[in-house]
Design an enzyme around this catalytic site. Structure first.
Site, mmCIF file in Angstrom:
data_model
loop_
_atom_site.group_PDB
_atom_site.id
_atom_site.type_symbol
_atom_site.label_atom_id
_atom_site.label_comp_id
_atom_site.label_asym_id
_atom_site.label_seq_id
_atom_site.Cartn_x
_atom_site.Cartn_y
_atom_site.Cartn_z
ATOM 1 N N LYS A 155 0.369 -1.012 -0.313
ATOM 2 C CA LYS A 155 -0.341 -0.303 0.095
ATOM 3 C C LYS A 155 0.958 1.213 -0.108
ATOM 4 C CE LYS A 155 -4.182 -1.749 1.793
ATOM 5 N NZ LYS A 155 -4.894 -2.199 2.394
ATOM 6 N N LYS B 104 -4.888 -11.141 -6.287
ATOM 7 C CA LYS B 104 -5.834 -11.023 -5.457
ATOM 8 C C LYS B 104 -7.146 -10.789 -5.938
ATOM 9 C CE LYS B 104 -5.096 -8.870 -1.272
ATOM 10 N NZ LYS B 104 -5.295 -8.494 -0.306
ATOM 11 N N LYS C 143 -11.042 -5.143 -2.438
ATOM 12 C CA LYS C 143 -11.669 -3.782 -2.976
ATOM 13 C C LYS C 143 -10.658 -2.949 -4.009
ATOM 14 C CE LYS C 143 -12.989 -4.734 1.188
ATOM 15 N NZ LYS C 143 -13.335 -5.036 2.973
HETATM 16 P P1 TYM Z 1 -10.565 -6.880 4.790
HETATM 17 O O1 TYM Z 1 -11.416 -5.855 4.884
HETATM 18 O O2 TYM Z 1 -9.183 -6.943 3.439
HETATM 19 O O3 TYM Z 1 -10.431 -8.288 3.737
HETATM 20 C C1 TYM Z 1 -11.772 -8.583 4.426
HETATM 21 C C2 TYM Z 1 -10.913 -10.114 5.117
HETATM 22 O O4 TYM Z 1 -11.856 -11.099 3.855
HETATM 23 C C3 TYM Z 1 -10.775 -11.377 3.382
HETATM 24 N N1 TYM Z 1 -10.230 -11.779 2.382
HETATM 25 C C4 TYM Z 1 -9.784 -12.590 1.057
HETATM 26 N N2 TYM Z 1 -9.769 -13.858 1.070
HETATM 27 C C5 TYM Z 1 -9.736 -14.880 -0.052
HETATM 28 N N3 TYM Z 1 -9.197 -14.190 -0.782
HETATM 29 C C6 TYM Z 1 -8.846 -12.965 -1.355
HETATM 30 N N4 TYM Z 1 -9.191 -11.946 -2.848
HETATM 31 C C7 TYM Z 1 -9.705 -11.968 -0.196
HETATM 32 N N5 TYM Z 1 -9.734 -10.377 0.195
HETATM 33 C C8 TYM Z 1 -9.931 -10.602 1.374
HETATM 34 C C9 TYM Z 1 -9.089 -11.132 4.671
HETATM 35 O O5 TYM Z 1 -8.070 -12.569 4.813
HETATM 36 C C10 TYM Z 1 -10.104 -11.005 5.392
HETATM 37 O O6 TYM Z 1 -9.846 -11.919 6.325
HETATM 38 N N6 TYM Z 1 -6.938 -6.373 8.479
HETATM 39 C C11 TYM Z 1 -7.778 -6.332 7.857
HETATM 40 C C12 TYM Z 1 -9.044 -6.043 8.573
HETATM 41 C C13 TYM Z 1 -8.749 -6.787 10.440
HETATM 42 C C14 TYM Z 1 -8.636 -7.692 10.959
HETATM 43 C C15 TYM Z 1 -8.966 -7.729 12.244
HETATM 44 C C16 TYM Z 1 -8.748 -9.086 10.627
HETATM 45 C C17 TYM Z 1 -8.716 -5.642 11.298
HETATM 46 N N7 TYM Z 1 -8.597 -5.714 12.378
HETATM 47 C C18 TYM Z 1 -8.595 -8.476 13.020
HETATM 48 C C19 TYM Z 1 -8.811 -9.876 11.578
HETATM 49 C C20 TYM Z 1 -9.266 -9.857 12.596
HETATM 50 C C21 TYM Z 1 -8.408 -6.385 6.513
HETATM 51 O O7 TYM Z 1 -8.101 -5.299 6.319
HETATM 52 O O8 TYM Z 1 -9.068 -7.247 6.292
#
Ligand code: TYM
Length: 329
Positions: free
Chosen positions: A117, A198, A201
């Protein structure tokens, strides 16, 4: 939610940054819903994390409500589980500071999400850099045992474990050290147009991303145009055949099958795409139906109730931490 549940506690989070996509759903959210059967689930919409890149005022508020609807439609039961918004529980930022005090700059620099990022954003905020310490606080505030996530969060959960262990060795046995739970299939759903990346969003690839709110016709069209390769062989091989393997992986998750075994059923890409598309449409149909029935006011009220339940756990854990650090009561 009890502060000392009989069932193991699962915690996870999602950023409210636009409609949930198939990667989120297959990689993480489906498991959140399933885990409700066996765990005490705490699920958080991490609006403060989403502010680590510049946003217009109001943008995150709107996206938070939409994300809550997505989660409820997917099957997160706000009565059985705790569904809440990060900024409504102030302990998250308080514990995040203490996590920053035990995190090393070198560790934060090694985080691949930060590296990616910070290369692509014009403005790199301090929050983007310290992002994983807030994520650690999210998890550790709830005495979490299990963190269901997609593969891209593996490094952040490892880092959370490191911070918890370091904190405990400095201040006593205060924090529960969590484990990640990453699914066999669906942990890394790839972009349909650029299967080496991957699905995401933020990716500038609307045709490569299937949104939870896409119509059946849109899903069918995106799958039909999915990039594959020229060798014509249906085989599960994510390195050499990322496009075809992505289709097989999605089909496997949607049908509870195995991507390697499923490859034997196909000799051509066309039928594989058609079946994957049909399976995904089938999978998303009930979710879309439920989502359409949810309104803003009821969703906001559910989130407020969720925040109350979350505070009832986070408050005492934060007190435990403050007293271990020996801050003035
Ligand atoms: P975020 O918002 O990017 O994504 C939410 C969840 O979706 C999963 N994910 C995917 N899994 C498979 N293939 C993909 N292409 C894909 N894109 C996203 C992510 O692995 C995630 O589980 N940093 C985290 C948010 C967060 C969090 C937490 C997660 C903040 N605090 C505490 C777990 C525990 C994030 O940006 O997820």
């Amino acid at each position: 939610m009890d502060s000392e549940p009989a069932r193991p506690r699962a915690f996870s989070g999602i950023q409210p940054t636009g409609t949930v996509h198939l990667g989120n759903y297959l990689g993480a959210l489906r498991n959140w819903a399933k885990l409700q059967e066996t765990t005490d689930g705490v699920y958080c919409i991490v609006d403060l994390h989403a502010l680590s890149v510049p946003r217009e005022p109001g943008e995150i508020r709107r996206a938070t409500i939409e994300a809550a609807k997505d989660l409820i439609a997917i099957g997160i039961d706000p009565v059985r589980s705790t569904l809440f918004v990060q900024s409504q529980v102030r302990e998250h930022t308080e514990l995040a500071w203490l996590m920053q005090c035990v995190a090393a700059v070198g560790e934060l620099r090694r985080m691949t999400q930060y590296k990616d990022k910070s290369e692509t954003n014009d403005f790199v905020s301090a929050a983007l850099f310290t992002y994983p310490t807030l994520q650690a606080a999210d998890i550790l505030l709830y005495d979490t045992q299990i963190v269901p996530v997609g593969d891209d969060q593996r490094q952040h959960i490892e880092f959370t474990r490191d911070l918890a262990n370091r904190f405990n060795s400095r201040y006593g046995d205060v924090l529960v050290v969590p484990e990640h739970q990453i699914p066999q299939a669906g942990a890394r759903v790839m972009d349909l147009q650029h299967p080496e990346n991957k699905m995401s969003k933020s990716a500038d690839s609307p045709q490569g991303t299937v949104l939870l709110t896409d119509s059946e016709a849109e899903i069918a069209r995106k799958l039909k145009r999915a990039v594959t390769d020229n060798d014509g062989e249906v085989r599960y091989d994510p390195v050499d055949k990322p496009g075809v393997s992505n289709l097989l992986a999605m089909l496997a998750v949607a049908t509870d099958g195995d991507p390697v075994a499923l490859a034997d059923d196909y000799t051509q890409y066309g039928p594989l795409k058609a079946d994957t598309s049909a399976a995904l449409i089938e999978l998303l149909r009930p979710v879309q139906k439920r989502r359409a029935e949810l309104d803003d006011a009821a969703t906001i009220a559910l989130l407020e109730h969720g925040a109350e339940k979350a505070r009832a756990v986070a408050g005492p854990v934060m007190e435990r931490v403050r007293s271990a650090v020996e801050l003035l009561a």
